[in-house]
Design an enzyme around this catalytic site. Structure first.
Site, PDB file in Angstrom:
ATOM      1  N   HIS A 101       0.433  -1.216   0.346  1.00  0.00           N
ATOM      2  CA  HIS A 101       0.038   0.020   0.191  1.00  0.00           C
ATOM      3  C   HIS A 101       0.744   1.145  -0.053  1.00  0.00           C
ATOM      4  O   HIS A 101       0.398   2.359  -0.607  1.00  0.00           O
ATOM      5  CB  HIS A 101      -0.710   0.106   1.300  1.00  0.00           C
ATOM      6  CG  HIS A 101      -1.994  -0.526   1.529  1.00  0.00           C
ATOM      7  ND1 HIS A 101      -2.310  -1.621   2.346  1.00  0.00           N
ATOM      8  CD2 HIS A 101      -2.994  -1.396   0.705  1.00  0.00           C
ATOM      9  CE1 HIS A 101      -4.068  -2.200   1.808  1.00  0.00           C
ATOM     10  NE2 HIS A 101      -3.952  -2.522   0.698  1.00  0.00           N
ATOM     11  N   GLU A 106      -1.915 -12.097 -21.385  1.00  0.00           N
ATOM     12  CA  GLU A 106      -0.580 -12.529 -19.877  1.00  0.00           C
ATOM     13  C   GLU A 106      -0.614 -13.428 -19.518  1.00  0.00           C
ATOM     14  O   GLU A 106      -0.087 -13.530 -18.554  1.00  0.00           O
ATOM     15  CB  GLU A 106      -2.328 -11.199 -19.097  1.00  0.00           C
ATOM     16  CG  GLU A 106      -3.141 -11.286 -18.827  1.00  0.00           C
ATOM     17  CD  GLU A 106      -3.489 -10.621 -17.718  1.00  0.00           C
ATOM     18  OE1 GLU A 106      -3.241  -9.958 -17.125  1.00  0.00           O
ATOM     19  OE2 GLU A 106      -5.080 -10.655 -17.978  1.00  0.00           O
ATOM     20  N   ASP A 116       1.531 -10.184 -15.052  1.00  0.00           N
ATOM     21  CA  ASP A 116       1.031 -11.708 -15.293  1.00  0.00           C
ATOM     22  C   ASP A 116       2.071 -12.015 -15.860  1.00  0.00           C
ATOM     23  O   ASP A 116       2.140 -13.388 -16.062  1.00  0.00           O
ATOM     24  CB  ASP A 116      -0.343 -11.335 -15.786  1.00  0.00           C
ATOM     25  CG  ASP A 116      -1.742 -11.307 -14.000  1.00  0.00           C
ATOM     26  OD1 ASP A 116      -0.681 -12.350 -13.237  1.00  0.00           O
ATOM     27  OD2 ASP A 116      -2.189 -10.628 -14.195  1.00  0.00           O
ATOM     28  N   CYS A 149       0.322  -2.972 -21.690  1.00  0.00           N
ATOM     29  CA  CYS A 149      -0.904  -1.684 -20.547  1.00  0.00           C
ATOM     30  C   CYS A 149       0.302  -2.716 -19.282  1.00  0.00           C
ATOM     31  O   CYS A 149      -0.885  -1.922 -18.248  1.00  0.00           O
ATOM     32  CB  CYS A 149      -1.634  -2.403 -19.935  1.00  0.00           C
ATOM     33  SG  CYS A 149      -3.268  -4.143 -20.066  1.00  0.00           S
TER      34      CYS A 149
HETATM   35  C1  PEP Z   1      -0.683  -6.931 -15.828  1.00  0.00           C
HETATM   36  O1  PEP Z   1      -1.476  -7.740 -16.140  1.00  0.00           O
HETATM   37  O2  PEP Z   1       0.188  -6.866 -16.606  1.00  0.00           O
HETATM   38  C2  PEP Z   1      -1.486  -5.875 -16.041  1.00  0.00           C
HETATM   39  C3  PEP Z   1      -1.881  -4.338 -16.948  1.00  0.00           C
HETATM   40  O3  PEP Z   1      -2.680  -6.257 -15.690  1.00  0.00           O
HETATM   41  P1  PEP Z   1      -3.172  -6.145 -13.787  1.00  0.00           P
HETATM   42  O4  PEP Z   1      -1.891  -5.683 -12.744  1.00  0.00           O
HETATM   43  O5  PEP Z   1      -3.824  -5.628 -12.862  1.00  0.00           O
HETATM   44  O6  PEP Z   1      -2.684  -7.372 -13.060  1.00  0.00           O
HETATM   45 MG    MG Z   2      -3.178  -8.789 -15.325  1.00  0.00          MG
END
Ligand code: PEP
Ligand code: MG
Length: 578
Positions: free
Chosen positions: A191, A435, A459, A506
Site C-alpha cells: 500500500h 498475459e 502477469d 499495459c
Molecule cells: C498486467 O497483468 O500486466 C496488467 C496490466 O494487469 P494487472 O496488473 O491489473 O493484473
Molecule cells: Mg494482469
C-alpha cells in the site's frame, strides 16, 4: 556516513532531517478488575473504539483533493476492520468473563486474529494482518491516552522514517508536505509503495533496521530511484545529490513542455501513449499528462472496499463518466479482474480462497463461472458505449473455448439490449489481454477473433517465470528482460501484425522508460501506463528511430545471457541514441 539499501519504490532525491515515527503496539498492562469495575471498564473500551472511529473519519474527511483515490479506500478498510465483532465486541466478553482490563482483552483478541490471518493461504488476506494490527494499535493508544497522531510534531520538509506506514499516516504526511519516507517493511506493491508513487515523493521501503540506526534530526539523503538511504552524508555527497536534484527539476520542467508535443519518433512514426486508471477520479491525471486515451481501466477497483457489489446502474454511471471525460478518445474498459491479490471485501469473490489463487478462479474465469457477476458488467459497458469510444478488454484469456464463451455472452447481451431498445455501439471493439503464456504462444489463434491485443506484462512475467507477484521472497527473480519474456512479447506483436490488429502493452513495463527503446524496436507502437510516467516515455519516443531500434532489438533477442541483455539496454539508454 552510512549507506543503507532497500527497494526504491518512488523516484526522486530528497535531502533533509530525519523524523523517526516510533510506532508499533505499545506495551500493554495486565491487571484483574474487581467485579463492580467491570461495567466502567466496558464503557472505557467502547469509548476508545468510538474515538478511534472518529479519528479515522476525520482523517478521511481531510484527504486532500489531489490525493490518490486509493487513500480513502484504505481508510475505509480500517473503518470496516474496526466495526468487526472480533475487534469491537469480543474484547467486551473477555473483560466480563476474565475480569481483566480492556487493553489486555483487546491485545489477546488481536493476537488470536493475527494467528488466524497468518495461517491463511491467500496472500491478500494474509496481508490484511498488517491492517488489523494498525487498527488495534490505534484503539490501544486511545485506551492508554497515548498520542495516535504523533506526526503532529512533524515539521514540513522532514524525512519520515517508520517501521511501516498506515494509509491514514500517508494521507497526513501528504498534508504535512514531507519530503520523502523510508520504511523498515514493505515491498514494491505494498500500500505504502502504491501511495508514494501517486504522491510523487521519493520513497524507499524494506530498509531493514532503518528505525534502529537512525536518530531524530539526523541528516539524510533519500535516493528513491536507486533505493539508497545515506545517513550523515559528507559535504561532497550532499553536493553531488544537490546537482542530481537540480537535474530532476530541470527534467520535470522539460517534460511538462512535452505535454502538447506530438508523440512521434525521429523517423516520423506516430506512437500512441495511453493511461491506466483505477477509478473515474484518476481521469484528471490522465488528461493532464496528455494521454491519447485510456488503455486500461481496472474496473475491479469499483468492487473493492465495500459491503456489496455495484449494481449495473452504478457501473454504467462510472463508465459513462470516463467515456464523457475522454471526449471521443478511446476508453478501454477491462472486464472484472478479481481474484488472486485483488479480492473484494464484502462480495462473492472473497470466498474464492484457494491454495494457489493466482492460478485459480480469477478474472475471466471467475466471470464465466458466475455470470450474474459478468452480465451486469457487460450490459453496463455496452450501454456506456453509446457515450464515447468505449472498447471492451478481456483479462487473463488462456483458451479458445473461454474466448468464444465470452464473445457469445457479449452477443447475447447485445441482443438483449436491442430488444429493450437500449442504445449501444453494435460494433464495439473487443480485445483480449495477452498475459498468460498459453495465450502468448498461441496468439495467432486468438487474433482472428479479437479486435486488438494488450500485453499484460505484470502477469505474463509472473506466469512465465513462475514467480508470485506478491511474494517478497521471489521478487528478485522478477525481470522483464528475461529472454523468455522478450521472446513472448515479440511473438505477440508479430501475431497481431500478421492478423492486422492493433497491439498495445499495459503492464508496468510499458511505463518504464528504460524499456521504451527496446519495445519500439520490437515493433510496439501503443503503450499504456500510469499517467505519472507518460511524459518520461514520450521523451524517449521522440529521441528514437524505429528503424535503427528494430536492428538493436533483433540483436537483443539473440542474446542468451540475461546479463548481456541488461548491459546492451543500459548502454543504449545511457548513450541516448537510436
Ligand atoms: C498486467 O497483468 O500486466 C496488467 C496490466 O494487469 P494487472 O496488473 O491489473 O493484473
Ligand atoms: Mg494482469
Amino acid at each position: 556516513m552510512l549507506a543503507l539499501h532497500g527497494t526504491g519504490v518512488s523516484g526522486g532525491v530528497s535531502i533533509g532531517k530525519a523524523f523517526v515515527l516510533q510506532r508499533g503496539l505499545p506495551e500493554v498492562p495486565e491487571y484483574m478488575l474487581p467485579r463492580h469495575f467491570i461495567d466502567a471498564e466496558i464503557v472505557r473500551f467502547t469509548r476508545a473504539v468510538e474515538n478511534a472511529r472518529r479519528q479515522l473519519i476525520s482523517i478521511r474527511e481531510d484527504i486532500p483533493e489531489n490525493a490518490p483515490s486509493e487513500a480513502a479506500s484504505f481508510i475505509d478498510t480500517h473503518l470496516l476492520i474496526l466495526e468487526d465483532k472480533m475487534i469491537s465486541e469480543a474484547p467486551i466478553d473477555a473483560i466480563r468473563n476474565e475480569q481483566r482490563n480492556a487493553e489486555w482483552a483487546l491485545k489477546t483478541q488481536s493476537e488470536l486474529l493475527s494467528r488466524m490471518f497468518e495461517q491463511m493461504d491467500d496472500p491478500y488476506l494474509r496481508n490484511k494482518k498488517t491492517d488489523v494490527n494498525q487498527v488495534v494499535e490505534r484503539v490501544l493508544r486511545n485506551l492508554m491516552k497515548q498520542n495516535n497522531d504523533d506526526h503532529e510534531q512533524l515539521a514540513a520538509g522532514e524525512i519520515v522514517i517508520a517501521n511501516d506506514l498506515t494509509p491514514a499516516d500517508t494521507v497526513i504526511l501528504k498534508r504535512k508536505k514531507i519530503r520523502a519516507f523510508v520504511t523498515n517493511m514493505g515491498g514494491p506493491i505494498s500500500h505504502t509503495a502504491i501511495l508514494a508513487r501517486s504522491l510523487g515523493i521519493p520513497a524507499v521501503v524494506s530498509v531493514h533496521g532503518a528505525t534502529r540506526y537512525i536518530r531524530n534530526g539526523e541528516d539524510l539523503i533519500v535516493d528513491g530511484k536507486r533505493g539508497i538511504l545515506i545517513v550523515g552524508p559528507d559535504k561532497k555527497t550532499i553536493a553531488e545529490y544537490r546537482r542530481l536534484q537540480r537535474e530532476i527539476v530541470h527534467l520535470r520542467k522539460e517534460l511538462h513542455r512535452l505535454r502538447t508535443s506530438p508523440t512521434v519518433t525521429r523517423d516520423r512514426r506516430r506512437i500512441t501513449l495511453l493511461a491506466n486508471i483505477e477509478l473515474p477520479a484518476d481521469i484528471k491525471a490522465a488528461v493532464q499528462a496528455g494521454a491519447a486515451g485510456i488503455g486500461l481501466y481496472r474496473t475491479e477497483f469499483l468492487f473493492m472496499n465495500r459491503a456489496g457489489m455495484p449494481s449495473e446502474e452504478e457501473q454504467f454511471r462510472a463508465y459513462v463518466k470516463v467515456a464523457r471525460a475522454l471526449a471521443g478518445k478511446p476508453v478501454t474498459i477491462r472486464t472484472l479482474d478479481l481474484g488472486a491479490d485483488k479480492q473484494v471485501d464484502g462480495g462473492r469473490a472473497s470466498t474464492a480462497v484457494t491454495v494457489n489463487p493466482a492460478l485459480g478462479l480469477r478474472a475471466v474465469r471467475l466471470c464465466l463461472h458466475d455470470t450474474s457477476l459478468f452480465r451486469p458488467q457487460l450490459r453496463a459497458i455496452l450501454r456506456a458505449s453509446a457515450f464515447g469510444k468505449v472498447r471492451i478488454m478481456i483479462p487473463m484469456l488462456s483458451s479458445q473455448d473461454e474466448l468464444h464463451r465470452v464473445l457469445d455472452l457479449i452477443e447475447e447481451t447485445k441482443a438483449e439490449l436491442k430488444r429493450e431498445r437500449e442504445s449501444f455501439n453494435p460494433r464495439i471493439p473487443v480485445g483480449g489481454m495477452i498475459e498468460v503464456p498459453a495465450a502468448a504462444v498461441s496468439a495467432d489463434l486468438f487474433a482472428p477473433y479479437l479486435d486488438f491485443f494488450s500485453i499484460g506484462t505484470n502477469d505474463l512475467i509472473q506466469y512465465t517465470l513462475a514467480i508470485d507477484r506478491v511474494d517478497d521472497a521471489v521478487n528478485y527473480l522478477y525481470d522483464p528482460l528475461h529472454p523468455s519474456v522478450l521472446r513472448l512479447i515479440s511473438l505477440i506483436i508479430k501475431a497481431a501484425k500478421a492478423a492486422r490488429i492493433p497491439v498495445a502493452m499495459c503492464g508496468e513495463m510499458a511505463g518504464d522508460p528504460r524499456y521504451t527503446r527496446l519495445l519500439l524496436g520490437l515493433g510496439l507502437t501503443e503503450f499504456s501506463m500510469h499517467p505519472a510516467t507518460l511524459l518520461m516515455v514520450k521523451k524517449v519516443v521522440r529521441q528514437s528511430n524505429m528503424k535503427a531500434l528494430a536492428n538493436f532489438s533483433r540483436r537483443v533477442l539473440k542474446r542468451r545471457d540475461i546479463r548481456e541483455v541488461h548491459s546492451l539496454i543500459n548502454t543504449l539508454n545511457e548513450s541516448g541514441s537510436a
